[in-house]
Design an enzyme around this catalytic site. Structure first.
Site, mmCIF file in Angstrom:
data_model
loop_
_atom_site.group_PDB
_atom_site.id
_atom_site.type_symbol
_atom_site.label_atom_id
_atom_site.label_comp_id
_atom_site.label_asym_id
_atom_site.label_seq_id
_atom_site.Cartn_x
_atom_site.Cartn_y
_atom_site.Cartn_z
ATOM 1 N N HIS A 16 0.814 -1.226 0.000
ATOM 2 C CA HIS A 16 0.000 0.000 0.000
ATOM 3 C C HIS A 16 0.847 1.276 0.000
ATOM 4 O O HIS A 16 0.304 2.369 -0.190
ATOM 5 C CB HIS A 16 -0.926 0.035 1.219
ATOM 6 C CG HIS A 16 -1.973 -1.033 1.228
ATOM 7 N ND1 HIS A 16 -2.936 -1.144 0.246
ATOM 8 C CD2 HIS A 16 -2.208 -2.061 2.097
ATOM 9 C CE1 HIS A 16 -3.718 -2.182 0.513
ATOM 10 N NE2 HIS A 16 -3.306 -2.759 1.631
ATOM 11 N N ASP A 72 -2.538 -10.429 -2.579
ATOM 12 C CA ASP A 72 -3.124 -10.023 -1.299
ATOM 13 C C ASP A 72 -4.616 -9.710 -1.495
ATOM 14 O O ASP A 72 -5.038 -9.309 -2.577
ATOM 15 C CB ASP A 72 -2.386 -8.773 -0.792
ATOM 16 C CG ASP A 72 -2.776 -8.365 0.613
ATOM 17 O OD1 ASP A 72 -2.022 -8.687 1.554
ATOM 18 O OD2 ASP A 72 -3.842 -7.712 0.789
ATOM 19 N N HIS A 93 -6.186 -7.227 -0.490
ATOM 20 C CA HIS A 93 -6.387 -5.790 -0.718
ATOM 21 C C HIS A 93 -5.614 -5.318 -1.944
ATOM 22 O O HIS A 93 -4.487 -5.760 -2.178
ATOM 23 C CB HIS A 93 -5.936 -5.008 0.523
ATOM 24 C CG HIS A 93 -6.601 -5.465 1.791
ATOM 25 N ND1 HIS A 93 -6.023 -6.365 2.655
ATOM 26 C CD2 HIS A 93 -7.814 -5.151 2.309
ATOM 27 C CE1 HIS A 93 -6.845 -6.589 3.677
ATOM 28 N NE2 HIS A 93 -7.945 -5.875 3.490
ATOM 29 N N ASP A 99 -4.157 -13.052 3.160
ATOM 30 C CA ASP A 99 -5.441 -12.661 3.758
ATOM 31 C C ASP A 99 -6.637 -13.010 2.872
ATOM 32 O O ASP A 99 -7.771 -12.620 3.181
ATOM 33 C CB ASP A 99 -5.451 -11.182 4.169
ATOM 34 C CG ASP A 99 -4.845 -10.260 3.131
ATOM 35 O OD1 ASP A 99 -4.556 -10.724 2.013
ATOM 36 O OD2 ASP A 99 -4.669 -9.062 3.434
HETATM 37 C C1 OKP Z 1 -3.074 -4.316 4.600
HETATM 38 B B1 OKP Z 1 -2.661 -5.436 3.623
HETATM 39 C C2 OKP Z 1 -9.978 -3.373 9.390
HETATM 40 C C3 OKP Z 1 -9.988 -2.206 8.437
HETATM 41 C C4 OKP Z 1 -8.981 -2.367 7.328
HETATM 42 C C5 OKP Z 1 -6.718 -1.643 6.635
HETATM 43 C C6 OKP Z 1 -6.370 -2.938 6.009
HETATM 44 C C7 OKP Z 1 -4.940 -2.936 5.505
HETATM 45 C C8 OKP Z 1 -4.543 -4.229 4.849
HETATM 46 N N1 OKP Z 1 -10.500 -3.076 10.674
HETATM 47 N N2 OKP Z 1 -7.800 -1.641 7.585
HETATM 48 O O1 OKP Z 1 -3.120 -5.279 2.320
HETATM 49 O O2 OKP Z 1 -2.969 -6.771 4.071
HETATM 50 ZN ZN ZN Z 2 -4.188 -7.302 2.620
#
Ligand code: OKP
Ligand code: ZN
Length: 347
Positions: free
Chosen positions: A164, A200, A202, A289
């Site tokens: 990110h 990932d 995200h 994830d």
């Molecule tokens: C980082 B990576 C959860 C809200 C989400 C940010 C997620 C970041 C993910 N309570 N907050 O891509 O695994």
């Molecule tokens: Zn992630």
């Protein structure tokens, strides 16, 4: 394969992130990495190495702006200078420049500078963050260097994660973009076409932004649809690259709830794009994830599926740097990560 490990990761241990009006315990915890290390002890995969120095600043500047790096390097001291009592707290941003604001004038106020260089309130910064992030980047660069001298695969087992983090901003638990640094190092080492595949949950917004106008690095990401999933403001299918980079970014957003057969079909689309590009090396941003038990994500992959993910990626038959990204089902992340690596190590 060579595995580069970053013992200083543990000095980055956030207390809390902002979530729905509350500060809640951080998901991105040191234990995650320790579970991967434990599983690697059970199922060894080659040498575990530790880089002995932070990366040269010039290598970080290939991907990140000088003023952003200056900010990160001094952020903790600045935070404590605001008030010595801050030393007992994590620093979290709370104000950001959005549309129409000036991002070219650096404010003197620390809170404002923190907002200038970030995009969320979920990414605490503490005394050990810069050391951990630098050594993580050193692992990613060492993995790329190993591949450049003939290693088939190399794994950068680092935290904090990186995908990110953009040219001049942190967020999403990320500060330095390890996958982008590795991709750039492969380019600088003479590999002409490098692909970054981000699996990932995200969207890898930082990596996309870094390479968006470049044709020499293809970026491909499979992720939760940003209409409902973090990071929300990037990762749509119509983001195809711009300028020289037009046609060299591919986003494959999938709805929350996506299961393994559908996810695997997207993986095959991604792998076809990497082949079509004529990539000569791959950087795999390995988030775990997508696992069905992940507490902050919504896909339904099972532990055994990661064996197949690794096998499908290994079938590309490319020199590969793997960076450790997300994966918050802490007890399972070790098995899932090592399952992903198994075939990449064997072939
Ligand atoms: C980082 B990576 C959860 C809200 C989400 C940010 C997620 C970041 C993910 N309570 N907050 O891509 O695994
Ligand atoms: Zn992630």
């Amino acid at each position: 394969m060579k595995i580069f490990h970053n013992p200083l990761h543990a000095q980055h241990a956030g207390r809390q992130e902002m979530y729905r009006g509350r500060l809640v315990p951080c998901h991105e915890v040191p234990d995650r990495l320790d579970h991967v290390l434990n599983e690697l002890q059970r199922r060894p995969m080659g040498d575990l190495l530790t880089p002995n120095a932070a990366p040269e600043r010039s290598r970080l500047e290939r991907v990140h702006s000088a003023r952003y790096l200056d900010f990160l390097a001094s952020a903790w001291d600045q935070w404590v200078a605001v008030d010595p009592a801050n030393a007992a707290l994590d620093a979290l941003p709370s104000v950001w420049p959005v549309r129409g604001f000036r991002a070219d004038v650096e404010p003197e106020n620390f809170a404002a500078r923190m907002g200038l260089y970030s995009f969320d309130a979920g990414t605490p910064l503490m005394a050990g963050t810069w050391a951990a992030a630098q050594m993580g980047a050193a692992c990613a660069l060492a993995a790329a260097d190993a591949v450049l001298v003939g290693e088939r695969r190399a794994f950068a087992l680092t935290r904090p994660p990186g995908h990110h983090a953009g040219p001049d901003f942190f967020g999403g638990y990320c500060f330095l973009n390890n996958a982008a640094l590795a991709a750039q190092a492969l380019r600088d080492g003479g590999i002409e076409r490098v692909a970054v595949l981000d699996v990932d949950y995200h969207h890898g917004n930082g990596t996309q932004s870094i390479f968006y106008e470049r044709a020499d690095v293809l970026t491909v990401s499979i992720h939760g649809d940003p209409r409902t999933e973090y990071p929300f403001f990037l990762g749509h299918a119509d983001e195809l690259g711009a300028g020289d980079g037009a046609g060299f970014n591919l986003n494959l957003p999938l709805p929350r709830g996506t299961d393994w057969p559908t996810w695997r079909a997207a993986l095959h689309t991604a792998l076809d794009a990497v082949r079509g590009f004529g990539a000569q090396a791959l950087v795999l941003a390995a988030g775990l994830d997508t696992f069905e038990g992940d507490p902050i994500s919504g896909f339904h992959l099972r532990s055994a599926d990661y064996l197949q993910v690794g096998a499908d990626i290994a079938a590309l038959d490319l020199p590969t740097v793997i960076t450790f990204e997300g994966g918050y089902a802490v007890a399972e992340v070790g098995v899932n990560a090592v399952n992903l690596l198994q075939d990449l190590d064997a072939t």
